[in-house]
Scaffold this active site. Structure first.
Site, mmCIF file in Angstrom:
data_model
loop_
_atom_site.group_PDB
_atom_site.id
_atom_site.type_symbol
_atom_site.label_atom_id
_atom_site.label_comp_id
_atom_site.label_asym_id
_atom_site.label_seq_id
_atom_site.Cartn_x
_atom_site.Cartn_y
_atom_site.Cartn_z
ATOM 1 N N CYS A 288 1.033 -0.947 -0.115
ATOM 2 C CA CYS A 288 -0.020 0.066 0.061
ATOM 3 C C CYS A 288 0.985 1.272 0.079
ATOM 4 O O CYS A 288 0.663 2.091 -0.973
ATOM 5 C CB CYS A 288 -0.915 0.080 1.075
ATOM 6 S SG CYS A 288 -0.293 0.092 2.915
ATOM 7 N N HIS A 336 -2.657 1.517 6.724
ATOM 8 C CA HIS A 336 -2.906 1.013 5.474
ATOM 9 C C HIS A 336 -3.208 2.679 4.870
ATOM 10 O O HIS A 336 -3.524 3.633 5.378
ATOM 11 C CB HIS A 336 -4.267 0.440 5.444
ATOM 12 C CG HIS A 336 -4.682 0.044 3.857
ATOM 13 N ND1 HIS A 336 -3.750 -0.800 3.343
ATOM 14 C CD2 HIS A 336 -5.462 0.470 2.905
ATOM 15 C CE1 HIS A 336 -4.325 -1.059 2.057
ATOM 16 N NE2 HIS A 336 -5.313 -0.305 1.803
ATOM 17 N N HIS A 348 -5.777 1.800 -4.546
ATOM 18 C CA HIS A 348 -4.901 1.192 -3.412
ATOM 19 C C HIS A 348 -4.485 -0.187 -3.907
ATOM 20 O O HIS A 348 -4.954 -0.901 -4.434
ATOM 21 C CB HIS A 348 -5.344 1.242 -2.127
ATOM 22 C CG HIS A 348 -6.469 0.350 -1.793
ATOM 23 N ND1 HIS A 348 -6.838 -0.238 -0.409
ATOM 24 C CD2 HIS A 348 -7.556 -0.300 -2.654
ATOM 25 C CE1 HIS A 348 -7.848 -1.259 -0.310
ATOM 26 N NE2 HIS A 348 -8.306 -1.167 -1.592
#
Length: 373
Positions: A288, A336, A348
């Site tokens: 990520c 994240h 993402h």
């Protein structure tokens, strides 16, 4: 005449009857188990339990991944600094050796001249004027030699200091490398455990589990569990079709605040469909924070490596002020990150088994946003 009729069987009684019944039941159970063993098809509701466990493991693996990324970044920086220090120390040592050689040559020359007392040399000289001129030159040369001696001392101290700094940096490098290895083992262990659970599912159920971009509904509060406000987020809206597939193209939504943000979004669009690989920064796979770092690098902006540091790499933006290109962060642990593209959507890299794709930012507990500077 003897009879050839088959004797009439007598019913089993006592221990023989119990033994026969036991064997019959065992055979029936074996047959049923064999017929139902094609796939470990979970009992009703067990798919949801597997999903919850897999989500939790993937989220824990992602937190460990970001810790690994940070430790690896420190190790890489320490290795680069160590190389510079060693190079500087080597160059200083060369200059020190050259200065010492020059002083040694001067000392040898004085020894060969006999070291006659200067007053006696003046008395014996046939031309005192010439002697005095040579003496003045010699005095200046002596001053230069004294300066060389001072330089030797300074250079030696400089070499010692660089070597001490290099030793400290080498210690930092070892510590960071050890930390990275520990986090790597944690990540790999979590992912192996998740894969074992996924292997229990049919291909359809596996795809359904991986079709959700979330990382589990475990609350995260002061103790480091999930949830930006210390509570579990019940609403996980916009969770996709459930078949593990997402659109391969991102909708053109929103207007980027500047050309750099537009380039970052364009890069992220080009990464759609590429696999998630923990610790990866491209160009073939990303995790990520690796994706967001690469996207903004393409726009000419250098972001730090981890979610924990990227969140402070620019101006904090309220959720109501989001614009394409902004970094959006999730969970109380800020573990994240995605790249906002407008209309409540982001691009993402979700987790292993789920490629880079478009997803609603409402899928996970929102913790903050940053506009890179």
């Amino acid at each position: 005449m003897a009879s050839h009729r088959k004797p009439k069987p007598r019913p089993l009684t006592g221990p023989a009857a119990r033994t026969a019944l036991t064997l019959a039941l065992a055979a029936a159970a074996s047959t049923t188990a064999f017929q139902g063993s094609g796939h470990a098809d979970p009992r009703p509701g067990s798919t949801a339990r597997v999903k919850a466990k897999v989500d939790k493991l993937h989220h824990e693996a992602e937190k460990a991944t970001e810790a690994y990324n940070g430790a690896k970044e420190k190790a890489d920086e320490a290795a680069e600094e160590l190389e510079k220090l060693r190079d500087q120390a080597a160059r200083k040592q060369e200059r020190l050796n050259a200065t010492r050689d020059a002083l040694g040559a001067h000392a040898a020359a004085e020894y060969r001249s006999g070291g006659v007392d200067p007053s006696l040399q003046l008395a014996l000289s046939s031309s005192p004027e010439n002697y005095l001129e040579r003496a003045a030159v010699a005095e200046r040369a002596g001053a230069r030699q004294a300066d060389s001696v001072r330089r030797v001392g300074e250079q030696a101290r400089g070499v010692r200091q660089l070597r001490e700094e290099a030793a400290g940096t080498a210690t930092s490098l070892k510590s960071a490398a050890d930390s990275a290895r520990r986090h790597k083992r944690t990540v790999q262990g979590k992912l192996r455990e998740a894969e074992k659970l996924l292997d229990r599912l049919t291909p359809e159920k596996r795809a359904e589990v991986l079709g959700d971009d979330g990382h589990g509904g475990v609350p995260e509060g002061p103790d480091g569990s999930d949830g930006s406000d210390g509570t579990a987020r019940a609403d996980r809206s916009g969770g996709g079709s459930g078949d593990g597939a997402r659109e391969a193209t991102a909708p053109a939504t929103g207007v980027a605040p500047d050309s750099r943000a537009a380039r970052a979004v364009s890069f992220a669009r080009g990464a759609l469909g590429k696999p998630y690989v923990w610790g990866a920064t491209g160009p073939d796979a990303y995790d990520c924070s690796g994706l967001t770092q690469a996207a903004w690098k393409a726009a000419g902006v250098s972001l730090p490596r981890t979610t924990y540091t990227q969140i402070d790499a620019g101006r904090h933006i309220p959720r109501s002020g989001l614009a394409p290109g902004d970094l959006v962060f999730f969970y109380g642990s800020v573990s994240h990150v995605g790249l906002y593209i407008g209309d409540g959507q982001m691009i993402h890299a979700p987790r292993p088994g789920a490629p880079v794709r478009v997803a609603p930012i409402d899928e996970m507990p929102f913790s903050g946003a940053t506009r890179p500077a």
